[in-house]
Design an enzyme around this catalytic site. Structure first.
Site, PDB file in Angstrom:
ATOM      1  N   ASP A  43       0.832  -1.205   0.000  1.00 22.93           N
ATOM      2  CA  ASP A  43       0.000   0.000   0.000  1.00 22.93           C
ATOM      3  C   ASP A  43       0.871   1.262   0.000  1.00 22.93           C
ATOM      4  OD1 ASP A  43      -2.471   1.360   0.069  1.00 22.93           O
ATOM      5  OD2 ASP A  43      -2.335   1.603   2.246  1.00 22.93           O
ATOM      6  N   ASN A  70      -0.696   4.481  -1.987  1.00 21.42           N
ATOM      7  CA  ASN A  70      -1.249   4.405  -0.630  1.00 21.42           C
ATOM      8  C   ASN A  70      -2.735   4.782  -0.623  1.00 21.42           C
ATOM      9  OD1 ASN A  70      -1.711   6.164   2.183  1.00 21.42           O
ATOM     10  ND2 ASN A  70      -0.679   4.206   2.429  1.00 21.42           N
ATOM     11  N   ASP A  93      -2.789  -8.936   9.324  1.00 25.03           N
ATOM     12  CA  ASP A  93      -2.023  -7.692   9.410  1.00 25.03           C
ATOM     13  C   ASP A  93      -0.537  -8.018   9.371  1.00 25.03           C
ATOM     14  OD1 ASP A  93      -4.324  -6.269   9.479  1.00 25.03           O
ATOM     15  OD2 ASP A  93      -4.107  -5.511  11.524  1.00 25.03           O
ATOM     16  N   GLU A 185     -11.727  -0.013  10.678  1.00 23.28           N
ATOM     17  CA  GLU A 185     -12.569  -0.466   9.573  1.00 23.28           C
ATOM     18  C   GLU A 185     -13.082  -1.891   9.768  1.00 23.28           C
ATOM     19  OE1 GLU A 185      -8.940  -1.262   9.909  1.00 23.28           O
ATOM     20  OE2 GLU A 185      -8.976   0.532   8.659  1.00 23.28           O
ATOM     21  N   ASP A 186     -12.533  -2.619  10.749  1.00 25.44           N
ATOM     22  CA  ASP A 186     -13.011  -3.986  11.008  1.00 25.44           C
ATOM     23  C   ASP A 186     -14.444  -4.002  11.533  1.00 25.44           C
ATOM     24  OD1 ASP A 186     -10.366  -4.484  10.440  1.00 25.44           O
ATOM     25  OD2 ASP A 186     -10.038  -5.843  12.112  1.00 25.44           O
TER      26      ASP A 186
END
Length: 309
Positions: A43, A70, A93, A185-186
């Protein structure tokens, strides 16, 4: 694309983690379940993370490197999903790692019970110790072959995307996407996924190791006094609330969702107000005061006296 479809597609968003990336990728390369593909998404890293990714994709036939500008964690995960071919989708992650038998155990549990999601237990770790995850301890007292958040309300605490495998057909059918341009965001994905799943399997074994960054190297979500951290956490809670309202979810599950916000999420920010600036305090007071008006008196009374105060 002519290769046999893998059992699990593992999506690894990567951003400036050259210190930790090899440990993460080694844990995937050495999984006892060999039928996996690892989709690494760079990213826009500014360190050597992209080079490390390319090294692994050259070394392992089932590792794939993708490089993009990104766009944040949510965008990188969504970007990786388009390349997933597996029966299940997983997210990792890039500063964490898994036990070597993690996906073998999770896939076996999913296959035996035909569940849409399998969730696994979590440990935290830093450079000196490994210890329990306070967030997950309410969920993983034992293995439960087949359940649902409406039967096992404590699954409301299972809000992380990376300790799970999701049946790809289920993911695509519901068009799940992580919110982009925000932290946490999870939450707006995992809670709706739990509710929409036909069933969920809970694996009590510790399969995921979640890094706690230390002084001088804290992740963005560990920086509680950052204003964006506060506003994004509250936005994530709002998105979950909107899902509950639209799905007309009431009763014990809604009450526990509200209790979790009051006892776990909001105190993280309440407890640092003595060091916050005036803008941070004003936003906290305004937004949380508005949120409290939506909470039932019964749920509020369940809090400890000091928390109610």
């Amino acid at each position: 694309m002519t290769k046999r479809k893998p059992k699990i597609s593992v999506i690894v968003p990567v951003y400036n983690v050259e210190k930790y990336l090899r440990e993460c990728l080694d844990s995937l390369a050495n999984q006892t379940l060999k039928s996996i593909e690892v989709i690494m998404v760079n990213d826009g890293s500014e360190d050597n993370s992209g080079l490390i990714m390319d090294e692994y994709s050259s070394k392992y036939d089932n590792f794939y490197s993708y490089h993009k500008e990104n766009g944040g964690l949510g965008h990188a995960r969504n970007y990786g999903v388009q390349y997933a071919r597996g029966e299940f989708i997983a997210f990792v992650d890039s500063d964490d790692y898994l036990s070597l038998d993690a996906y073998k155990k999770m896939y076996q549990l999913a296959s035996e019970n035909q569940t849409d999601i399998v969730v696994g237990n979590v440990k935290r770790f830093n450079s000196t110790k490994v210890y329990g995850s306070g967030l997950h301890k309410k969920v993983f007292s034992d293995t439960i072959p087949k359940t649902h958040i409406t039967k096992n309300n404590e699954l409301i605490y299972d809000t992380t995307a990376w300790n799970k495998i999701f049946r790809r057909e289920f993911w695509m059918k519901n068009d799940f996407k992580f919110p982009e341009g925000m932290l946490y965001e999870d939450l707006p994905v995992t809670i709706p996924a739990h509710y929409k799943a036909e069933s969920v399997s809970v694996l009590g074994d510790f399969i995921y190791f979640w890094r706690a960054r230390e002084a001088g190297d804290k992740s963005i979500t560990q920086q509680r006094n950052d204003l964006v951290n506060l506003t994004d956490r509250l936005k994530a809670l709002d998105l979950v609330d909107s899902f509950f309202n639209n799905a007309k979810i009431k009763g014990e599950l809604k009450d526990l969702k509200d209790y979790k916000a009051l006892s776990l999420d909001i105190p993280l920010y309440l407890n640092i107000l003595d060091t916050a600036d005036s803008e941070y305090i004003q936003i906290f007071m305004t937004k949380v005061s508005s949120y409290l008006k939506t909470i039932s008196d019964e749920t509020f009374r369940k809090l400890n006296a000091i928390d109610r105060a």
